[in-house]
Design an enzyme around this catalytic site. Structure first.
Site, PDB file in Angstrom:
ATOM      1  CB  THR A  97      -2.018  -4.319   2.633  1.00  0.00           C
ATOM      2  OG1 THR A  97      -0.894  -3.461   2.525  1.00  0.00           O
ATOM      3  CG2 THR A  97      -2.667  -4.113   4.007  1.00  0.00           C
ATOM      4  CE  LYS A 172      -0.199  -0.652   4.704  1.00  0.00           C
ATOM      5  NZ  LYS A 172      -0.046  -1.235   3.384  1.00  0.00           N
ATOM      6  CE  LYS A 240      -6.382  -4.065   0.624  1.00  0.00           C
ATOM      7  NZ  LYS A 240      -4.925  -4.174   0.899  1.00  0.00           N
TER       8      LYS A 240
END
Length: 292
Positions: A97, A172, A240
């Site tokens: 990711t 995502k 994050k």
């Protein structure tokens, strides 16, 4: 179809994914920054590469699974990086990711080498990875996705396909922005109820009986009640992801007030030593906060 796969990154998610590829019968060569993390794969017939470049050279498919865009750059770039091992027509798939900005940049660099790129971020926890029940969003050209599909089916329960890597990366973080907001709201609400004498398990019971029910609330609520914050998904990784949400919002000119609040909360959790705990540990911040 048996493939020669190079797999880079054997962390929390990478190791069980690589193991499922091995169990599916693919010929696996692996690389990890800490070589001992590869011992299980190697003991079962996998090969250990000395560098990311060696891991990527001469493979039918190259897969990366690392923590963030900085880690991705570290394994891709340089004389010993995976990009240096790619030949014309090769396919690189990134399970990390790393955000839409990084996905676009990597796609451009891979294309300059005559290879193809699929951004394939994962939705799911380590347990889902162990059971080959991940949800993946694969973004790239039709030909590249076709090459990757046998490997993806070995690790995922569902595959969603898009035509551009950066759109898969954006999908995502859009989905995780919803999940992160849900976890933050649950922690806040449990703290409010507890301050008024409501037991957490009772709050979850009633919440699950309502139209607002969610498997996420049940799973994370039980962790909060037990104060079990062993990492299923680390708070530092959730923070994050929220940073990547903010990055995408800035690039697209979108104002995300709720996302900014969630990011601040998660950042506080990391600053107060909870970064390696499960994301559910943000509930402690609400529980310990007192109105001035």
């Amino acid at each position: 179809m048996r493939m020669r796969i190079g797999f880079i990154g054997l962390g929390t998610m990478g190791e069980p994914i690589a193991n499922n590829l091995r169990k599916a019968g693919h010929e696996l060569t692996v690389w990890n920054r800490t070589p001992s993390r590869a011992d299980h794969i190697v003991s079962k017939g996998g090969k250990l590469a000395r560098t990311p470049r060696e891991c990527a050279t001469g493979r039918d498919l190259v897969l990366t699974c690392v923590s963030d865009e900085a880690a991705l750059s570290a394994v891709l770039e340089g004389a010993d990086g995976a990009l240096a091992g790619l030949a014309h027509g090769d396919v690189l798939v990134d399970f990390s990711t790393s955000g839409a900005r990084a996905a676009k940049a990597v796609a451009e660099e891979v294309a300059r080498r005559g290879a193809r790129f699929v951004a394939c971020p994962l939705l799911g926890s380590r347990s889902a990875a162990e059971q080959a029940q991940l949800v993946v969003v694969a973004g790239g050209s039709a030909a590249a996705r076709e090459r990757a599909r046998p490997a993806l089916h070995a690790v995922a329960a569902r595959i969603f396909e898009l035509d551009e890597p950066e759109k898969a990366a954006l999908m995502k973080i859009v989905v995780y922005a919803v999940g992160n907001a849900m976890v933050a709201a649950l922690g806040e609400s449990l703290a409010l109820g507890a301050a008024g004498g409501l037991e957490p398990w009772r709050i979850i019971e009633v919440l699950q009986a309502s139209s607002f029910h969610s498997p996420l609330f049940l799973m994370k609520g039980e962790l909060v009640e037990r104060k079990d914050y062993a990492p299923r998904f680390k708070l530092s990784l959730a923070e994050k992801d929220e940073r990547l949400v903010e990055e995408a919002a800035a690039d697209l000119g979108v104002k995300l007030a709720l996302g900014e609040a969630v990011r601040r909360l998660f950042a506080e959790g990391v600053r107060t030593g909870r970064g390696d705990s499960d994301v559910a540990a943000v509930a402690e911040l609400w529980q310990r906060a007192k109105k001035p």
